[in-house]
Design a protein around this motif. Structure first.
Motif, mmCIF file in Angstrom:
data_model
loop_
_atom_site.group_PDB
_atom_site.id
_atom_site.type_symbol
_atom_site.label_atom_id
_atom_site.label_comp_id
_atom_site.label_asym_id
_atom_site.label_seq_id
_atom_site.Cartn_x
_atom_site.Cartn_y
_atom_site.Cartn_z
ATOM 1 N N SER A 47 11.666 4.188 -0.890
ATOM 2 C CA SER A 47 12.085 3.048 -0.093
ATOM 3 C C SER A 47 11.564 1.740 -0.697
ATOM 4 C CB SER A 47 11.565 3.189 1.341
ATOM 5 O OG SER A 47 11.622 1.956 2.029
ATOM 6 N N PRO A 48 12.446 0.749 -0.940
ATOM 7 C CA PRO A 48 11.965 -0.545 -1.441
ATOM 8 C C PRO A 48 11.092 -1.257 -0.417
ATOM 9 C CG PRO A 48 14.296 -0.670 -0.876
ATOM 10 C CD PRO A 48 13.919 0.768 -0.801
ATOM 11 N N VAL A 49 11.370 -1.040 0.857
ATOM 12 C CA VAL A 49 10.575 -1.677 1.909
ATOM 13 C C VAL A 49 9.167 -1.102 1.931
ATOM 14 C CG1 VAL A 49 10.372 -2.070 4.391
ATOM 15 C CG2 VAL A 49 12.614 -2.216 3.282
ATOM 16 N N ARG A 50 9.061 0.224 1.853
ATOM 17 C CA ARG A 50 7.744 0.862 1.857
ATOM 18 C C ARG A 50 6.967 0.530 0.578
ATOM 19 N NH1 ARG A 50 6.507 5.430 4.902
ATOM 20 N NH2 ARG A 50 5.888 6.612 3.044
ATOM 21 N N THR A 51 7.670 0.438 -0.541
ATOM 22 C CA THR A 51 7.002 0.087 -1.799
ATOM 23 C C THR A 51 6.405 -1.310 -1.726
ATOM 24 O OG1 THR A 51 8.547 1.486 -3.040
ATOM 25 C CG2 THR A 51 7.313 -0.158 -4.278
ATOM 26 N N ALA A 52 7.204 -2.270 -1.283
ATOM 27 C CA ALA A 52 6.725 -3.649 -1.188
ATOM 28 C C ALA A 52 5.582 -3.770 -0.191
ATOM 29 C CB ALA A 52 7.880 -4.571 -0.794
ATOM 30 N N ALA A 53 5.692 -3.065 0.930
ATOM 31 C CA ALA A 53 4.640 -3.136 1.945
ATOM 32 C C ALA A 53 3.343 -2.522 1.443
ATOM 33 C CB ALA A 53 5.103 -2.431 3.221
ATOM 34 N N ALA A 54 3.440 -1.404 0.728
ATOM 35 C CA ALA A 54 2.236 -0.753 0.204
ATOM 36 C C ALA A 54 1.540 -1.621 -0.825
ATOM 37 C CB ALA A 54 2.603 0.603 -0.398
ATOM 38 N N LEU A 55 2.315 -2.222 -1.742
ATOM 39 C CA LEU A 55 1.711 -3.073 -2.760
ATOM 40 C C LEU A 55 1.084 -4.311 -2.121
ATOM 41 C CD1 LEU A 55 1.530 -2.666 -5.837
ATOM 42 C CD2 LEU A 55 3.407 -4.310 -6.063
ATOM 43 N N ALA A 56 1.757 -4.863 -1.124
ATOM 44 C CA ALA A 56 1.210 -6.033 -0.442
ATOM 45 C C ALA A 56 -0.069 -5.685 0.310
ATOM 46 C CB ALA A 56 2.249 -6.598 0.521
ATOM 47 N N ASP A 57 -0.116 -4.514 0.939
ATOM 48 C CA ASP A 57 -1.319 -4.102 1.666
ATOM 49 C C ASP A 57 -2.492 -3.884 0.713
ATOM 50 O OD1 ASP A 57 0.007 -4.268 4.048
ATOM 51 O OD2 ASP A 57 0.326 -2.111 4.277
ATOM 52 N N ALA A 58 -2.203 -3.298 -0.451
ATOM 53 C CA ALA A 58 -3.265 -3.109 -1.440
ATOM 54 C C ALA A 58 -3.788 -4.455 -1.932
ATOM 55 C CB ALA A 58 -2.734 -2.272 -2.606
ATOM 56 N N TRP A 59 -2.877 -5.395 -2.176
ATOM 57 C CA TRP A 59 -3.279 -6.741 -2.601
ATOM 58 C C TRP A 59 -4.131 -7.418 -1.530
ATOM 59 C CZ3 TRP A 59 -0.300 -11.176 -0.515
ATOM 60 C CH2 TRP A 59 -0.865 -12.399 -0.877
ATOM 61 N N ARG A 60 -3.700 -7.344 -0.284
ATOM 62 C CA ARG A 60 -4.455 -7.993 0.792
ATOM 63 C C ARG A 60 -5.847 -7.392 0.932
ATOM 64 N NH1 ARG A 60 0.615 -7.196 3.634
ATOM 65 N NH2 ARG A 60 1.822 -9.144 3.626
ATOM 66 N N ALA A 61 -5.932 -6.077 0.820
ATOM 67 C CA ALA A 61 -7.227 -5.412 0.972
ATOM 68 C C ALA A 61 -8.193 -5.831 -0.129
ATOM 69 C CB ALA A 61 -7.040 -3.895 0.984
ATOM 70 N N VAL A 62 -7.698 -5.874 -1.361
ATOM 71 C CA VAL A 62 -8.588 -6.220 -2.468
ATOM 72 C C VAL A 62 -8.914 -7.708 -2.450
ATOM 73 C CG1 VAL A 62 -6.918 -6.742 -4.319
ATOM 74 C CG2 VAL A 62 -9.045 -5.556 -4.857
ATOM 75 N N ARG A 63 -7.983 -8.537 -1.990
ATOM 76 C CA ARG A 63 -8.269 -9.973 -1.845
ATOM 77 C C ARG A 63 -9.397 -10.197 -0.840
ATOM 78 N NH1 ARG A 63 -6.110 -15.442 -0.881
ATOM 79 N NH2 ARG A 63 -4.509 -15.144 -2.463
ATOM 80 N N LEU A 64 -9.337 -9.486 0.294
ATOM 81 C CA LEU A 64 -10.377 -9.627 1.313
ATOM 82 C C LEU A 64 -11.719 -9.151 0.780
ATOM 83 C CD1 LEU A 64 -10.966 -10.435 4.250
ATOM 84 C CD2 LEU A 64 -10.414 -8.081 4.908
ATOM 85 N N LEU A 65 -11.712 -8.052 0.024
ATOM 86 C CA LEU A 65 -12.950 -7.530 -0.549
ATOM 87 C C LEU A 65 -13.575 -8.516 -1.527
ATOM 88 C CD1 LEU A 65 -14.946 -5.137 -1.197
ATOM 89 C CD2 LEU A 65 -13.336 -4.550 -3.032
ATOM 90 N N LEU A 66 -12.769 -9.085 -2.405
ATOM 91 C CA LEU A 66 -13.304 -9.900 -3.497
ATOM 92 C C LEU A 66 -13.634 -11.329 -3.075
ATOM 93 C CD1 LEU A 66 -10.992 -8.767 -6.437
ATOM 94 C CD2 LEU A 66 -13.272 -7.935 -5.857
#
Length: 323
Positions: free
Chosen positions: A293-312
């Motif tokens: 799913s393109p929607v699930r792919t985009a959401a997963a990548l965005a969630d990973a980005w947000r998580a690592v942004r918050l961590l760093l």
């Protein structure tokens, strides 16, 4: 891996229209076999060479675009400062004035982020690589992050159409003390037209190095579907899925194991097929995801980005709008 041409010095950078600047140099064999002089506009013709050369520096407490050269079909609008948690961070949308990449197109993007800068780069829309009858198209991306810089490069998906031939080389130079978050999504083709792996060749090279040349990551992809398509749908590549997404995080703001754990937790328990690993020299971590799913792919990548942004950084990622 193909050898990237040297970046021009200040004395020669003005001559960006020279073919040595925007040509890929030595091509992968899978792409070189398609090289030909087309009977349409040839490489170097008007509107066939797209160039962006950008430099950022801290001015009066915020990141400013201090150098810009652009040549259609590549361009940007002015930077935006839209993050309420980090008003010093510049957000830049990379745009192409044409509908997509066509045969004999040659693109080059250079971005230099000075000490202490905060830059987020994304594209206005997906990169569509159109059908080609002759020759191929290429894109060279050079990203440089100085000590203390925080650079995010998160373009929208790459979509190869039927019979397209495309080569992309991305070179990242990350100085010690810098952070680079680099994402990429490749789609199997124009799925609404049932063009799954109907392109001729899709080849990408990614190299992440220190300024002294010490390698941190090398990622090479060579997709040549052929008649049966099995060469690109096996377990080593798409594994029967339609989307392949990758996120690299190079940073010493947190231990590599902690970055990897954060990426894993961001996607855990969602039924996704993905893997996470650390980079050498405790330089960071990376994630690879397979999805339909393109929607699930985009959401997963965005969630990973947000998580690592918050961590760093300790601050949440802003909501980015694309219309």
């Amino acid at each position: 891996m193909a050898t990237a041409p040297p970046r021009p010095t200040a004395a020669t950078a003005a001559d960006r229209l020279d073919a040595a600047y925007w040509s890929a140099g030595r091509l992968p064999a899978e792409v070189a076999g398609w090289a030909a002089r087309p009977d349409t506009l040839a490489p170097g013709s008007p509107a066939k060479v797209g160039i962006l050369d950008l430099a950022f520096a801290v001015r009066a407490g915020r990141t400013e675009l201090v150098e810009r050269y652009q040549k259609t079909p590549l361009q940007i609008m002015r930077p935006l400062w839209i993050d309420p948690a980090r008003p010093d961070a510049a957000h830049v949308y990379l745009m192409a004035t044409g509908g997509g990449v066509t045969q004999a197109d040659r693109y080059r993007i250079d971005v230099r982020c000075g000490p202490g800068t905060r830059v987020h780069l994304t594209t206005q829309a997906a990169t569509k690589v159109f059908r080609m009858e002759q020759d191929y198209a290429s894109q060279l991306v050079h990203l440089e992050a100085a000590p203390g810089a925080y650079l995010e490069y998160l373009p929208d998906p790459l979509i190869p159409f039927r019979d397209s031939r495309f080569y992309q080389r991305t070179t990242v130079t990350a100085a010690p003390g810098s952070t680079v978050v680099l994402g990429e999504t490749i789609t199997a083709g124009r799925l609404a037209r049932d063009e799954r792996h109907d392109y001729r060749v899709l080849a990408t090279d990614l190299e992440i190095v220190r300024p002294d040349g010490t390698p941190l990551a090398v990622d090479t992809l060579r997709l040549t579907p052929g008649g049966d398509r099995r060469t690109v749908t096996g377990p080593a590549v798409f594994a029967g899925h339609d989307h392949l997404a990758t996120l690299f995080v190079v940073s010493d703001l947190r231990p590599a194991a902690e970055i990897a754990d954060t990426l894993h937790r961001a996607l855990d328990g969602r039924g996704l097929r993905y893997g996470v690993s650390t980079l050498p020299e405790d330089a960071g971590a990376w994630l690879r995801l397979l999805e339909d799913s393109p929607v699930r792919t985009a959401a997963a990548l965005a969630d990973a980005w947000r998580a690592v942004r918050l961590l760093l950084t300790g601050t949440p990622a802003p909501a980015l709008r694309k219309t």
